[in-house]
Design a protein around this motif. Structure first.
Motif, mmCIF file in Angstrom:
data_model
loop_
_atom_site.group_PDB
_atom_site.id
_atom_site.type_symbol
_atom_site.label_atom_id
_atom_site.label_comp_id
_atom_site.label_asym_id
_atom_site.label_seq_id
_atom_site.Cartn_x
_atom_site.Cartn_y
_atom_site.Cartn_z
ATOM 1 N N ILE A 69 2.129 6.995 -6.740
ATOM 2 C CA ILE A 69 1.136 7.985 -7.172
ATOM 3 C C ILE A 69 1.542 9.382 -6.729
ATOM 4 O O ILE A 69 1.415 10.362 -7.486
ATOM 5 C CB ILE A 69 -0.252 7.622 -6.622
ATOM 6 N N THR A 70 2.062 9.481 -5.490
ATOM 7 C CA THR A 70 2.495 10.785 -4.981
ATOM 8 C C THR A 70 3.633 11.346 -5.818
ATOM 9 O O THR A 70 3.632 12.525 -6.194
ATOM 10 C CB THR A 70 2.934 10.662 -3.512
ATOM 11 N N ALA B 120 0.834 -1.209 0.000
ATOM 12 C CA ALA B 120 0.000 0.000 0.000
ATOM 13 C C ALA B 120 0.865 1.254 0.000
ATOM 14 O O ALA B 120 0.590 2.206 -0.736
ATOM 15 C CB ALA B 120 -0.928 -0.011 1.216
ATOM 16 N N LEU C 34 0.055 8.557 2.940
ATOM 17 C CA LEU C 34 1.368 7.919 2.861
ATOM 18 C C LEU C 34 2.206 8.271 4.085
ATOM 19 O O LEU C 34 2.845 7.396 4.689
ATOM 20 C CB LEU C 34 2.082 8.349 1.582
ATOM 21 N N MET D 282 1.011 4.143 -2.943
ATOM 22 C CA MET D 282 0.764 5.558 -2.650
ATOM 23 C C MET D 282 1.997 6.405 -2.951
ATOM 24 O O MET D 282 1.876 7.541 -3.429
ATOM 25 C CB MET D 282 0.343 5.718 -1.197
ATOM 26 N N THR E 175 -2.721 11.726 -1.936
ATOM 27 C CA THR E 175 -2.053 10.455 -1.614
ATOM 28 C C THR E 175 -0.888 10.641 -0.646
ATOM 29 O O THR E 175 -0.525 9.704 0.062
ATOM 30 C CB THR E 175 -1.539 9.780 -2.890
ATOM 31 N N THR F 282 -3.261 15.600 -6.678
ATOM 32 C CA THR F 282 -3.022 14.160 -6.551
ATOM 33 C C THR F 282 -1.933 13.872 -5.522
ATOM 34 O O THR F 282 -2.066 12.960 -4.697
ATOM 35 C CB THR F 282 -2.616 13.573 -7.911
#
Length: 221
Positions: free
Chosen positions: A164-165, A157, A211, A161, A207, A203
């Motif tokens: 994406i970050t 996970a 995180l 994240m 995220t 975004t």
């Protein structure tokens, strides 16, 4: 199960759900303003507030649903019972297979896995006199404390994240760099780069916050 020693009602708080609903309403208002205001196209940047809605709306729905669940734990001489929405389940102490104790700020979350695969959780902030439950589990199920009740899944996970970050932050940074390097271009090109930068920042923020929470969380022993 033996005689009933005590009952421990679960009192779920609505603060998290109210906060998520507030964020959803504010972001929805800002998105709606993008279609009402006329700022020579700059108002469309408010559409970036649609990104937090992807998190706040589902979070509010889940927390509101959970806050309506009625739950009580019963401590018996020979075991533990859970009454959840009128459905009662009971387990004797010898059926406890694993116990996780996870600090969460000033609170302590306990997860208990039984031999039938059922998993129950309770915390000190939500469950009345949870210390009595902890003491009973420690007294009768000491060996279960060495087993994991919940598999460790924070690694994948956190990796997702983080990706994406970084993608959001990288896209925003690249768009801002191109924006600063461009000369006399049409307004549509500049507006497109500005929208990419806003979307990337939103975004990364959406995220990045969970995180950081995952990475700072204390791992159970």
């Amino acid at each position: 199960m033996g005689p009933l020693l005590s009952t421990h009602p679960v009192l779920r708080r609505h603060f998290g759900a109210v906060a998520a609903l507030t964020v959803s309403l504010i972001c929805s208002l800002l998105v709606a303003l993008a279609f009402v205001l006329d700022l020579d196209g700059a108002e469309l940047a408010l559409l970036a507030f649609a990104y937090p809605l992807l998190v706040s709306v589902p979070a509010a729905a889940v927390m509101l649903r959970n806050s309506r669940i009625r739950e009580t734990f019963e401590l018996h001489e020979n075991g533990l019972a859970q009454v959840r929405d009128g459905v009662r389940q009971a387990w004797t102490w010898d059926r406890v297979r694993a116990i996780d104790l996870t600090p969460r700020g000033a609170d302590l979350v306990c997860a208990v896995r039984f031999d039938d695969g059922e998993l129950v959780r309770f915390s000190g902030m939500d469950t009345g006199d949870s210390l009595a439950l902890h003491d009973a589990l420690a007294e009768h199920c000491l060996d279960a404390l060495t087993q994991r009740a919940v598999p460790e899944r924070r690694g994948p996970a956190a990796g997702a994240m983080a990706a994406i970050t970084l993608a959001g932050a990288g896209g925003a940074g690249l768009a801002l760099w191109l924006f600063s390097r461009t000369g006399e271009l049409d307004g549509a090109r500049h507006f497109g780069l500005a929208m990419i930068a806003a979307a990337g920042c939103a975004t990364a923020i959406v995220t990045g916050i969970p995180l950081i929470a995952v990475l700072r969380a204390t791992r159970p022993d």
